[in-house]
Design a protein around this motif. Structure first.
Motif, PDB file in Angstrom:
ATOM      1  N   ARG A  55      43.297  23.163   7.604  1.00 31.54           N
ATOM      2  CA  ARG A  55      42.652  24.142   8.482  1.00 31.54           C
ATOM      3  C   ARG A  55      43.663  25.241   8.780  1.00 31.54           C
ATOM      4  O   ARG A  55      44.797  24.955   9.178  1.00 31.54           O
ATOM      5  N   PRO A  56      43.276  26.513   8.608  1.00 30.90           N
ATOM      6  CA  PRO A  56      44.219  27.619   8.849  1.00 30.90           C
ATOM      7  C   PRO A  56      44.575  27.732  10.328  1.00 30.90           C
ATOM      8  O   PRO A  56      43.759  27.413  11.203  1.00 30.90           O
ATOM      9  N   ILE A  57      45.813  28.193  10.604  1.00 28.82           N
ATOM     10  CA  ILE A  57      46.239  28.379  11.992  1.00 28.82           C
ATOM     11  C   ILE A  57      46.662  29.811  12.294  1.00 28.82           C
ATOM     12  O   ILE A  57      46.536  30.255  13.430  1.00 28.82           O
ATOM     13  N   LEU A  58      47.162  30.562  11.298  1.00 29.09           N
ATOM     14  CA  LEU A  58      47.488  31.971  11.524  1.00 29.09           C
ATOM     15  C   LEU A  58      47.662  32.682  10.195  1.00 29.09           C
ATOM     16  O   LEU A  58      47.839  32.055   9.152  1.00 29.09           O
ATOM     17  N   ALA A  59      47.613  34.018  10.267  1.00 27.73           N
ATOM     18  CA  ALA A  59      47.778  34.841   9.066  1.00 27.73           C
ATOM     19  C   ALA A  59      48.727  35.986   9.343  1.00 27.73           C
ATOM     20  O   ALA A  59      48.884  36.427  10.490  1.00 27.73           O
ATOM     21  N   LEU A  60      49.365  36.472   8.279  1.00 29.82           N
ATOM     22  CA  LEU A  60      50.188  37.684   8.305  1.00 29.82           C
ATOM     23  C   LEU A  60      49.597  38.647   7.287  1.00 29.82           C
ATOM     24  O   LEU A  60      49.297  38.254   6.158  1.00 29.82           O
ATOM     25  N   ALA A  61      49.429  39.901   7.672  1.00 28.26           N
ATOM     26  CA  ALA A  61      48.822  40.884   6.782  1.00 28.26           C
ATOM     27  C   ALA A  61      49.844  41.448   5.806  1.00 28.26           C
ATOM     28  O   ALA A  61      51.000  41.712   6.168  1.00 28.26           O
ATOM     29  N   LEU A  62      49.432  41.638   4.560  1.00 29.24           N
ATOM     30  CA  LEU A  62      50.245  42.259   3.509  1.00 29.24           C
ATOM     31  C   LEU A  62      49.519  43.520   3.065  1.00 29.24           C
ATOM     32  O   LEU A  62      48.404  43.449   2.545  1.00 29.24           O
ATOM     33  N   LEU A  63      50.139  44.677   3.258  1.00 23.64           N
ATOM     34  CA  LEU A  63      49.448  45.945   3.054  1.00 23.64           C
ATOM     35  C   LEU A  63      50.315  46.911   2.263  1.00 23.64           C
ATOM     36  O   LEU A  63      51.446  47.212   2.640  1.00 23.64           O
ATOM     37  N   GLY A  64      49.778  47.393   1.147  1.00 21.75           N
ATOM     38  CA  GLY A  64      50.408  48.460   0.381  1.00 21.75           C
ATOM     39  C   GLY A  64      49.368  49.542   0.144  1.00 21.75           C
ATOM     40  O   GLY A  64      48.331  49.268  -0.465  1.00 21.75           O
ATOM     41  N   MET A  65      49.610  50.751   0.620  1.00 20.46           N
ATOM     42  CA  MET A  65      48.608  51.810   0.547  1.00 20.46           C
ATOM     43  C   MET A  65      49.212  53.136   0.101  1.00 20.46           C
ATOM     44  O   MET A  65      50.338  53.482   0.493  1.00 20.46           O
ATOM     45  N   PRO A  66      48.469  53.929  -0.703  1.00 15.40           N
ATOM     46  CA  PRO A  66      48.891  55.299  -1.024  1.00 15.40           C
ATOM     47  C   PRO A  66      48.582  56.197   0.170  1.00 15.40           C
ATOM     48  O   PRO A  66      47.506  56.797   0.262  1.00 15.40           O
ATOM     49  N   ILE A  67      49.507  56.279   1.098  1.00 16.41           N
ATOM     50  CA  ILE A  67      49.217  56.881   2.403  1.00 16.41           C
ATOM     51  C   ILE A  67      48.945  58.377   2.326  1.00 16.41           C
ATOM     52  O   ILE A  67      48.385  58.945   3.267  1.00 16.41           O
ATOM     53  N   HIS A  68      49.332  59.037   1.232  1.00 12.45           N
ATOM     54  CA  HIS A  68      49.048  60.464   1.093  1.00 12.45           C
ATOM     55  C   HIS A  68      47.747  60.710   0.333  1.00 12.45           C
ATOM     56  O   HIS A  68      47.359  61.857   0.101  1.00 12.45           O
ATOM     57  N   VAL A  69      47.075  59.615  -0.041  1.00 15.44           N
ATOM     58  CA  VAL A  69      45.807  59.724  -0.777  1.00 15.44           C
ATOM     59  C   VAL A  69      44.637  59.252   0.084  1.00 15.44           C
ATOM     60  O   VAL A  69      43.576  59.880   0.101  1.00 15.44           O
ATOM     61  N   LEU A  70      44.837  58.157   0.791  1.00 19.81           N
ATOM     62  CA  LEU A  70      43.766  57.591   1.607  1.00 19.81           C
ATOM     63  C   LEU A  70      43.928  58.000   3.070  1.00 19.81           C
ATOM     64  O   LEU A  70      45.038  57.937   3.615  1.00 19.81           O
ATOM     65  N   PRO A  71      42.850  58.374   3.729  1.00 22.97           N
ATOM     66  CA  PRO A  71      42.939  58.706   5.158  1.00 22.97           C
ATOM     67  C   PRO A  71      43.222  57.450   5.977  1.00 22.97           C
ATOM     68  O   PRO A  71      42.893  56.332   5.575  1.00 22.97           O
ATOM     69  N   SER A  72      43.819  57.645   7.128  1.00 25.40           N
ATOM     70  CA  SER A  72      44.173  56.503   7.973  1.00 25.40           C
ATOM     71  C   SER A  72      42.945  55.716   8.396  1.00 25.40           C
ATOM     72  O   SER A  72      43.018  54.496   8.601  1.00 25.40           O
ATOM     73  N   SER A  73      41.794  56.376   8.498  1.00 26.77           N
ATOM     74  CA  SER A  73      40.567  55.670   8.885  1.00 26.77           C
ATOM     75  C   SER A  73      40.155  54.644   7.833  1.00 26.77           C
ATOM     76  O   SER A  73      39.638  53.570   8.159  1.00 26.77           O
ATOM     77  N   THR A  74      40.384  54.963   6.558  1.00 24.55           N
ATOM     78  CA  THR A  74      40.066  54.014   5.483  1.00 24.55           C
ATOM     79  C   THR A  74      40.992  52.805   5.547  1.00 24.55           C
ATOM     80  O   THR A  74      40.553  51.657   5.420  1.00 24.55           O
ATOM     81  N   ILE A  75      42.277  53.055   5.742  1.00 27.33           N
ATOM     82  CA  ILE A  75      43.247  51.961   5.821  1.00 27.33           C
ATOM     83  C   ILE A  75      42.952  51.085   7.038  1.00 27.33           C
ATOM     84  O   ILE A  75      43.005  49.848   6.955  1.00 27.33           O
ATOM     85  N   ALA A  76      42.586  51.710   8.142  1.00 30.82           N
ATOM     86  CA  ALA A  76      42.241  50.955   9.347  1.00 30.82           C
ATOM     87  C   ALA A  76      41.009  50.087   9.104  1.00 30.82           C
ATOM     88  O   ALA A  76      40.922  48.951   9.602  1.00 30.82           O
TER      89      ALA A  76
END
Length: 352
Positions: free
Chosen positions: A103-124
């Protein structure tokens, strides 16, 4: 989760990646060759599960009553809707804990994004989709790491707990076990159709619904004494992950092609050529260990189809079959089906 979240400003997420979902996985034969070139650090006795038999997660014994399960999974977009992408990636990552019987107990997010291509709203929105799935699983996103990347990448590192005796490995199948598949196949075919703008709204909904269904039966199945091995079907396709069970357990397997559940509409799309390149790479990697005796010409493509957040594959005693199916049904997996059995013999799969 609907497609209207996509904005006119942001490019299609799938247009930014060379592959999507678990179809991004390194081919099984290539991965095996890479791992063989790296000597293993001597494992402590507390490491119950490492990389020896391609299990879904690492397991470390904490004490006589608790084992820690650790896994990570991330990939590039399999859909264009940002929230759906995050939800699918999170569901897929958490699945490895369920597949080990935990049974899962916690998670850590792994995020790699082209920040100059995608708007922050999409990443959010990507992060929000992942957080919503974690909330459904009853776990917090307790941290993570982010980088500026050429291609969009998202996933999770997930920790879980299980009693040591409930850990289910892919090496513990037994001759005579029946094979039960929890989810229908076809996510890869649907994603290929999506990339070619040939996927209707209903089919898209079925794809997301399947790929965001948490594999919650895992720990319940692990508590059944007649259940011997559990894995989840992801990027290597049904045949690839079944072969991992065969190799780990030193057994053969027989699959009844007509009993394998498929997502509605997938067969027609596959017949139209909506097949991912990863399907062909999968077959090139392990096809020599599969004997296809079925007259169904689509079966090779369907059984090698890379599943993003696919279902659990369970081996159990024949006497436990009804209890296994009942758990799947009670947890909402109405397409779960018996698809074959394990038998004595070399690590091969026969499909009839």
């Amino acid at each position: 989760m609907a497609q209207e979240n996509r904005t006119d400003v942001a490019p299609r997420l799938t247009s930014l990646s060379h592959g999507g979902g678990c179809g991004c996985k390194v081919a099984p034969s290539v991965l095996s060759s890479i791992l063989q070139q790296n000597p293993l650090f001597p494992a402590p006795k507390e490491l119950l599960v490492g990389i020896e038999t391609s299990d879904d997660a690492a397991v470390y014994l904490l004490n006589s009553e608790q084992a820690l399960i650790a896994t990570t999974d991330f990939f590039m977009p399999v859909v264009d809707d940002a929230r759906d992408f995050g939800a699918i990636a999170a569901t897929n990552a958490i699945s490895d804990v369920y597949a080990m019987g935990g049974r899962p107990i916690l998670a850590l997010a792994l995020l790699g994004m082209p920040i100059h291509v995608l708007p922050s709203s999409t990443i959010a929105a990507i992060l929000r989709g992942g957080q919503e799935i974690c909330a459904r699983a009853g776990i917090p996103v307790a941290g993570g790491h982010s980088i500026d990347s050429v291609e969009p990448i998202y996933g999770l590192a997930v920790l879980g707990l299980a009693r040591p005796e409930h850990i289910r490995r892919n090496r513990d199948a037994r001759a005579g076990d029946v094979l039960v598949l929890g989810k229908p196949l076809g996510v890869g075919v649907l994603s290929a159709a999506l990339k070619k703008d040939n996927l209707g709204a209903d089919a898209y909904h079925r794809m997301v619904q399947t790929a965001t269904q948490l594999n919650t039966p895992g720990p319940l199945l692990a508590e059944l004494p007649g259940v011997h091995a559990i894995t989840d079907v992801t990027g290597f396709g049904l045949l690839g992950h079944l072969l991992e069970i065969c190799r780990g357990s030193g057994l053969s397997a027989h699959v009844n092609a007509g009993d394998v559940p498929l997502i509605a509409g997938v067969r027609d799309l596959a017949a139209q050529g909506m097949v991912t390149g990863a399907s062909n790479r999968n077959w090139a990697s392990y096809g020599q260990d599969v004997e296809l005796r079925t007259a169904d010409s689509l079966m090779q493509a369907l059984l090698t189809d890379p599943q993003t957040s696919g279902g659990l594959l369970v081996t159990c005693e024949a006497a436990a079959r009804d209890a296994v199916l009942r758990i799947f049904r009670d947890e909402g997996f109405m397409d779960a089906a018996v698809i074959g059995h394990m038998l004595d013999g070399p690590a091969r799969v026969l499909v009839t």
